[in-house]
Design an enzyme around this catalytic site. Structure first.
Site, PDB file in Angstrom:
ATOM      1  N   GLY A  10     -25.867 -34.204 -15.435  1.00 56.45           N
ATOM      2  CA  GLY A  10     -24.970 -33.395 -16.258  1.00 56.45           C
ATOM      3  C   GLY A  10     -25.079 -33.801 -17.706  1.00 56.45           C
ATOM      4  CE  LYS A  11     -26.724 -36.191 -22.785  1.00 56.09           C
ATOM      5  NZ  LYS A  11     -27.266 -37.486 -22.391  1.00 56.09           N
ATOM      6  N   GLY A  12     -22.844 -32.909 -21.687  1.00 57.51           N
ATOM      7  CA  GLY A  12     -21.840 -32.089 -22.351  1.00 57.51           C
ATOM      8  C   GLY A  12     -21.834 -32.353 -23.834  1.00 57.51           C
TER       9      GLY A  12
END
Ligand code: NAD
Length: 420
Positions: free
Chosen positions: A108-110
């Site tokens: 994931g990444k944000g």
């Protein structure tokens, strides 16, 4: 999914890497589609009351690439240029990194498009708490575990932990990693990525028959990854001849005193003006002769324009995506550089993040020695897996690392089957 939302040069680079590895693995079309595109794209408006009394709406994104092997794991960045396509590419790389290291995670990444350097502490706290609240329907220690990235730090993680825990009614330290030690963070997390880069670079030296005390290294970047890479290599006896940061580059053929440089940066903020080395052109530094070149700052710094001129024996990728696919092809044709690809080389950070998550569930703290010993064992195992796969299939180290990772995810998806 609206795939055009992901149009960004960094996503195009990750997608190109995926396609070529999927061809190599001869992945069937249905699995190829499921392994390439992210499972969830989440974009939220984050209204924040600023110190001057006005309200500003920021936009935050979180990409959960897949949840097949466990919760997604990956950083949250605060930067003006945050873009959904770039976040999706970083999520895909995290997915591969976790699979390669055999961590029970998806990727994931944000990010939130904002400029943290021009925001007060109060504004950053309100932004972080409101973003965490907007994300509540999509996160939990079993769904999505964030960590610091560019522009965020352990204080950001402490605010996220507090916001999530206040909502749940009890402390949930496992909701994020990269927390302060006083809030159940892990010993060894700060130096983990740089330590891993230096440890694998020393393994590569051993393979090439170069002794540590005869070796030289050039490190681009003197932030978290770069400074710990340089300090650890130096503690192994490697001579650090070149170091660069955003302010410029330094050169000392006799070796830069990394401890003194750290003290100088603590006092002055940048490496420029350090009396123990000469200034050198930053681009030229990358092409100076050395045993280890460790890009540990930005993406796409090794490109078609300089790949043929590199004079290193080992390329140890501390940064994410420092080498473009064109440069990769040039390096492969040259055949004289041992590449430790990013998803392997800088995996120390996520590995110790995983240790932090495990310790939080155990309600038990490991000491730094235990953490570093476990980290080295896992990195050594992944390094050997990649080098032997590359030798067996007569392919480059990057393709080998990506192939192992993508096959791990594809196999898990095939084993689980399709519901319903
Ligand atoms: P950081 O913000 O702590 O440091 C970045 C460094 O890069 C600074 O010294 C900065 O001055 C330097 N820099 C910026 N522009 C530059 C330029 N044009 N030339 C030379 N140096 C320049 O960031 P970090 O956490 O060290 O991350 C560096 C890279 O490593 C990023 O690609 C990041 O995604 C990757 N990475 C970080 C971690 C981690 O645990 N921190 C883990 C995996 C990958």
């Amino acid at each position: 999914m609206q795939k055009e939302l992901l149009a960004h040069p960094v996503f195009a680079m990750a997608a190109e890497q995926f396609d070529s590895v999927a061809d190599f693995l001869q992945l069937p079309d249905d699995l190829r589609e499921r392994c390439k595109w992210p499972k969830r794209l989440i974009s939220v408006a984050v209204p924040v009351k600023l110190d001057d009394g006005t309200t500003k709406v920021f936009y935050g994104h979180r990409v959960q690439h897949h949840l097949t092997r466990g919760p997604v794991k990956g950083g949250l960045r605060y930067h003006p240029a945050v873009d959904l396509g770039e976040v999706a590419a970083l999520a895909m790389w995290m997915n591969w990194k976790c699979a390669l290291m055999d961590l029970p995670y998806g990727g994931g990444k944000g990010g939130i498009a904002c400029d943290p350097r021009n925001m007060s502490r109060g504004e950053l706290e309100r932004l972080t708490r409101r973003f965490t609240m907007e994300m509540l329907p999509f996160i939990s220690p079993e769904i999505d575990v964030m960590a610091p990235d560019m522009g965020t730090n352990e204080q950001t993680m402490a605010w996220m932990t507090d916001t999530y825990s206040s909502h749940m009614g009890y402390l949930v330290p496992s909701i994020v990693t990269g927390k302060p030690l006083g809030m159940q963070g892990s010993a060894g997390r700060t130096q983990a990525t740089g330590h891993g880069v230096a440890f694998l670079a020393s393994n590569a030296l051993q393979r090439l028959g170069i002794s540590l005390t005869q070796a030289t290294a050039i490190v681009q970047g003197f932030g978290n990854v770069g400074s710990h890479t340089a300090a650890t290599l130096s503690s192994f006896g490697v001579k650090i001849t070149g170091i660069a940061d955003a302010s410029g580059a330094l050169w000392n053929a006799g070796g830069i005193d990394v401890v003194a440089l750290r003290e100088y940066v603590a006092a002055n903020g940048v490496i420029l003006g350090f009396p123990g080395a000469d200034a050198i052109d930053a681009e030229e530094m990358l092409c100076m002769p050395c045993d280890i070149l460790a890009p540990a700052a930005l993406d796409r710094v090794i490109h078609a324009g300089n790949a043929a001129r590199l004079r290193c024996k080992i390329l140890a990728e501390g940064a994410n995506g420092p080498t473009t696919p064109e440069a990769d092809r040039i390096i492969a044709e040259r055949g004289d550089i041992f590449v430790i690809p990013d998803i392997l080389c800088n995996a120390g950070g996520v590995t110790v993040s995983y240790f932090e998550w495990v310790q939080n569930f155990q309600r038990f703290q490991w000491n730094e020695r235990e953490v570093i010993t476990k980290l080295e064992t896992m990195m050594q195992r992944a390094f050997e897996k990649v080098t032997s796969y590359a030798e067996r299939h007569k392919i480059g180290q990057r393709t080998a690392a990506q192939a192992i990772a993508i096959k791990t995810v594809a196999d898990a998806k095939a084993l689980r089957g399709l519901f319903p």
